[in-house]
Design a protein around this motif. Structure first.
Motif, PDB file in Angstrom:
ATOM      1  N   GLU A 102      11.078 -11.689  -0.767  1.00 51.47           N
ATOM      2  CA  GLU A 102       9.735 -12.188  -0.475  1.00 51.47           C
ATOM      3  C   GLU A 102       8.817 -11.101   0.073  1.00 51.47           C
ATOM      4  OE1 GLU A 102      12.610 -15.331  -0.808  1.00 51.47           O
ATOM      5  OE2 GLU A 102      12.569 -13.556   0.490  1.00 51.47           O
ATOM      6  N   THR A 103       9.390 -10.009   0.591  1.00 53.36           N
ATOM      7  CA  THR A 103       8.586  -8.906   1.125  1.00 53.36           C
ATOM      8  C   THR A 103       7.860  -8.149   0.013  1.00 53.36           C
ATOM      9  OG1 THR A 103      10.311  -8.691   2.820  1.00 53.36           O
ATOM     10  CG2 THR A 103       8.681  -6.950   2.740  1.00 53.36           C
ATOM     11  N   ILE A 104       8.291  -8.319  -1.230  1.00 57.01           N
ATOM     12  CA  ILE A 104       7.640  -7.628  -2.348  1.00 57.01           C
ATOM     13  C   ILE A 104       6.164  -7.996  -2.425  1.00 57.01           C
ATOM     14  CG2 ILE A 104       7.584  -7.424  -4.875  1.00 57.01           C
ATOM     15  CD1 ILE A 104      10.617  -7.752  -4.870  1.00 57.01           C
ATOM     16  N   ALA A 105       5.845  -9.259  -2.178  1.00 54.99           N
ATOM     17  CA  ALA A 105       4.437  -9.688  -2.204  1.00 54.99           C
ATOM     18  C   ALA A 105       3.626  -8.944  -1.149  1.00 54.99           C
ATOM     19  CB  ALA A 105       4.356 -11.195  -1.977  1.00 54.99           C
ATOM     20  N   GLU A 106       4.209  -8.725   0.029  1.00 61.73           N
ATOM     21  CA  GLU A 106       3.516  -7.977   1.078  1.00 61.73           C
ATOM     22  C   GLU A 106       3.375  -6.511   0.692  1.00 61.73           C
ATOM     23  OE1 GLU A 106       3.735  -7.305   5.937  1.00 61.73           O
ATOM     24  OE2 GLU A 106       5.263  -8.501   4.898  1.00 61.73           O
ATOM     25  N   PHE A 107       4.425  -5.935   0.064  1.00 61.36           N
ATOM     26  CA  PHE A 107       4.323  -4.566  -0.453  1.00 61.36           C
ATOM     27  C   PHE A 107       3.105  -4.426  -1.369  1.00 61.36           C
ATOM     28  CE2 PHE A 107       9.152  -3.425  -0.308  1.00 61.36           C
ATOM     29  CZ  PHE A 107       9.079  -3.350   1.070  1.00 61.36           C
ATOM     30  N   LEU A 108       2.997  -5.344  -2.312  1.00 55.35           N
ATOM     31  CA  LEU A 108       1.927  -5.284  -3.307  1.00 55.35           C
ATOM     32  C   LEU A 108       0.563  -5.411  -2.651  1.00 55.35           C
ATOM     33  CD1 LEU A 108       1.375  -5.109  -6.361  1.00 55.35           C
ATOM     34  CD2 LEU A 108       1.495  -7.609  -6.432  1.00 55.35           C
ATOM     35  N   HIS A 109       0.448  -6.316  -1.683  1.00 54.28           N
ATOM     36  CA  HIS A 109      -0.830  -6.503  -0.983  1.00 54.28           C
ATOM     37  C   HIS A 109      -1.234  -5.237  -0.231  1.00 54.28           C
ATOM     38  CE1 HIS A 109      -3.982  -8.370   1.418  1.00 54.28           C
ATOM     39  NE2 HIS A 109      -3.378  -7.926   2.508  1.00 54.28           N
ATOM     40  N   VAL A 110      -0.298  -4.648   0.507  1.00 51.85           N
ATOM     41  CA  VAL A 110      -0.598  -3.438   1.288  1.00 51.85           C
ATOM     42  C   VAL A 110      -0.960  -2.274   0.370  1.00 51.85           C
ATOM     43  CG1 VAL A 110       0.398  -1.710   2.839  1.00 51.85           C
ATOM     44  CG2 VAL A 110       0.814  -4.143   3.245  1.00 51.85           C
ATOM     45  N   MET A 111      -0.232  -2.106  -0.724  1.00 55.17           N
ATOM     46  CA  MET A 111      -0.495  -0.985  -1.621  1.00 55.17           C
ATOM     47  C   MET A 111      -1.863  -1.096  -2.261  1.00 55.17           C
ATOM     48  SD  MET A 111       1.867   0.565  -4.682  1.00 55.17           S
ATOM     49  CE  MET A 111       2.951   1.382  -3.523  1.00 55.17           C
ATOM     50  N   ARG A 112      -2.224  -2.298  -2.707  1.00 57.22           N
ATOM     51  CA  ARG A 112      -3.526  -2.476  -3.340  1.00 57.22           C
ATOM     52  C   ARG A 112      -4.663  -2.382  -2.335  1.00 57.22           C
ATOM     53  NH1 ARG A 112      -2.428  -7.603  -7.436  1.00 57.22           N
ATOM     54  NH2 ARG A 112      -1.867  -6.370  -9.293  1.00 57.22           N
ATOM     55  N   GLU A 113      -4.499  -2.984  -1.181  1.00 58.14           N
ATOM     56  CA  GLU A 113      -5.573  -3.023  -0.191  1.00 58.14           C
ATOM     57  C   GLU A 113      -5.890  -1.636   0.354  1.00 58.14           C
ATOM     58  OE1 GLU A 113      -4.878  -4.745   3.799  1.00 58.14           O
ATOM     59  OE2 GLU A 113      -6.483  -6.150   3.277  1.00 58.14           O
ATOM     60  N   ARG A 114      -4.860  -0.826   0.555  1.00 56.49           N
ATOM     61  CA  ARG A 114      -5.056   0.491   1.169  1.00 56.49           C
ATOM     62  C   ARG A 114      -4.981   1.638   0.166  1.00 56.49           C
ATOM     63  NH1 ARG A 114      -1.156   0.296   6.381  1.00 56.49           N
ATOM     64  NH2 ARG A 114      -1.921   2.444   6.508  1.00 56.49           N
ATOM     65  N   ASP A 115      -4.837   1.312  -1.111  1.00 57.18           N
ATOM     66  CA  ASP A 115      -4.808   2.308  -2.187  1.00 57.18           C
ATOM     67  C   ASP A 115      -3.747   3.385  -1.896  1.00 57.18           C
ATOM     68  OD1 ASP A 115      -5.505   3.479  -4.590  1.00 57.18           O
ATOM     69  OD2 ASP A 115      -7.110   4.692  -3.705  1.00 57.18           O
ATOM     70  N   LEU A 116      -2.506   2.941  -1.733  1.00 56.72           N
ATOM     71  CA  LEU A 116      -1.402   3.829  -1.402  1.00 56.72           C
ATOM     72  C   LEU A 116      -0.525   4.073  -2.627  1.00 56.72           C
ATOM     73  CD1 LEU A 116      -0.381   2.149   1.969  1.00 56.72           C
ATOM     74  CD2 LEU A 116      -1.746   4.231   1.705  1.00 56.72           C
ATOM     75  N   ASP A 117       0.397   5.015  -2.478  1.00 57.33           N
ATOM     76  CA  ASP A 117       1.371   5.295  -3.534  1.00 57.33           C
ATOM     77  C   ASP A 117       2.785   4.880  -3.169  1.00 57.33           C
ATOM     78  OD1 ASP A 117      -0.039   6.698  -5.781  1.00 57.33           O
ATOM     79  OD2 ASP A 117      -0.658   8.013  -4.143  1.00 57.33           O
ATOM     80  N   VAL A 118       3.052   4.701  -1.874  1.00 56.52           N
ATOM     81  CA  VAL A 118       4.387   4.311  -1.427  1.00 56.52           C
ATOM     82  C   VAL A 118       4.269   3.320  -0.277  1.00 56.52           C
ATOM     83  CG1 VAL A 118       6.654   5.092  -0.643  1.00 56.52           C
ATOM     84  CG2 VAL A 118       5.219   6.653  -1.953  1.00 56.52           C
ATOM     85  N   VAL A 119       5.060   2.263  -0.340  1.00 55.00           N
ATOM     86  CA  VAL A 119       5.207   1.345   0.794  1.00 55.00           C
ATOM     87  C   VAL A 119       6.697   1.208   1.064  1.00 55.00           C
ATOM     88  CG1 VAL A 119       4.832  -0.963   1.696  1.00 55.00           C
ATOM     89  CG2 VAL A 119       3.096   0.081   0.243  1.00 55.00           C
ATOM     90  N   TYR A 120       7.120   1.619   2.265  1.00 57.63           N
ATOM     91  CA  TYR A 120       8.528   1.581   2.639  1.00 57.63           C
ATOM     92  C   TYR A 120       8.851   0.272   3.353  1.00 57.63           C
ATOM     93  CZ  TYR A 120       8.264   6.654   1.967  1.00 57.63           C
ATOM     94  OH  TYR A 120       8.073   7.908   1.450  1.00 57.63           O
ATOM     95  N   GLY A 121       9.996  -0.280   3.035  1.00 55.62           N
ATOM     96  CA  GLY A 121      10.531  -1.381   3.810  1.00 55.62           C
ATOM     97  C   GLY A 121      11.386  -0.831   4.943  1.00 55.62           C
TER      98      GLY A 121
END
Length: 320
Positions: A102-121
């Protein structure tokens, strides 16, 4: 339509956890509202994992199964997933459900919102792991932060989301036997962290035993740092200094006539110098082994089957 999201899942003998994994992953990915592929890399499983995956793929078009010809290891299976993934965003996650999908949805939100290339769990709570595993993991990350640099996220395993830029950069690296949890931070792309609570394994038993964890630690150190070679140099200097002290001590005893030549000093000298030499040879051997493997240019993995090829062959028939 090419998928926008690829979820790469290395698997090895995971028949016990597959039903629960599909039960949580299928509705989650469908709810994200974007084209996706669930790319499962079967790392030469000996049980019915491959058969269960192929059966599930019949009713789940987004499930793509890649089978390696032999068991090549967790990092090699991730490499196979990176080379085969087609999405603009790529997530890597294990099948044991210790990392919540379920954390994948949060990964996607953070990456798109902040225009990032990597989101670490990042694991904020590892109480579900045993004490030896928590302790060795803590030592591993502290060692990596000291040897590789502070850019290594502490307590972040292989659960992450990366952009296509990162995937292409990793695939372009010439090295074999890469350790993803070190390579990706080393590249230096803009990143963020999302914390989560690590759960207990949903079913089955862990495939990452002490031997594999030790091998990962050796690969991590020798791939990213020359510190062990410098340690060998310092140990050599220490051995030389201790040898000199033994010589001085032996001369003093002989000149003063206070002792009969005995075996204690000889045994100590031989033991200390021998131990240091063997340790230095072992450290050098790790690097020589990596050079030997690189010179062979053998592929890190061999793909024996890709269900996407079956879909492509079936497409012309379906459109007639």
């Amino acid at each position: 339509m090419d998928p926008e999201l690829s979820v790469v899942v290395p698997m090895y003998d995971e028949e016990a956890v597959l039903p629960m994994f599909f039960e949580r992953m299928h509705p989650l990915l469908d709810s994200l509202g974007l084209p996706y592929e669930l790319l499962v890399v079967d790392d030469g499983s000996r049980d019915s994992t491959a058969a269960l995956l192929l059966e599930a793929a019949k009713d789940w078009p987004q499930l793509r199964v890649i089978r390696l010809l032999r068991n090549s290891g967790h990092q090699a299976a991730q490499s196979a997933g990176f080379r085969s993934a087609r999405g603009q965003y790529v997530v890597t996650i294990d099948a044991d459900l210790q990392d919540p999908p379920e954390t994948i949805a949060e990964f996607l939100h953070v990456m798109r919102e902040r225009d990032l290339d990597v989101v670490y769990g990042v694991r904020s709570d590892r109480s579900s792991d045993s004490w030896p595993k928590r302790t060795t993991a803590r030592l591993y990350y502290r060692l990596m932060c000291r040897l590789v640099g502070k850019q290594i996220p502490f307590d972040a395993g292989d659960f992450r989301m990366v952009s296509r830029r990162v995937v292409d950069a990793v695939n372009a690296l010439p090295e074999d036997g890469r350790v993803f949890r070190l390579v990706i931070p080393w590249l230096g792309f803009p990143s963020a962290e999302v914390t989560y609570i690590r759960a207990e394994r949903a079913a089955g038993s862990t495939k990452y035993n002490l031997t594999k964890m030790t091998r990962l630690a050796f690969d991590s150190v020798t791939a990213f740092s020359a510190a062990p070679l410098r340690l060998a140099t310092w140990l050599g200097l220490l051995g030389g200094l201790m040898s000199a002290l033994f010589v001085v001590g032996a001369l003093v005893i002989k000149l003063t006539g206070r002792g009969v030549p005995g075996w204690t000093s000889t045994v100590l000298a031989v033991s200390v110098i021998g131990a240091i030499q063997l340790l230095c040879l072992g450290l050098l051997g790790e690097y020589v082994a990596r050079l030997f493997q690189s010179s062979q240019r053998r592929p890190q993995f061999l793909v024996g089957y890709d269900s996407l090829e079956d879909q492509k062959r079936a497409e012309p028939v379906a459109t007639r």
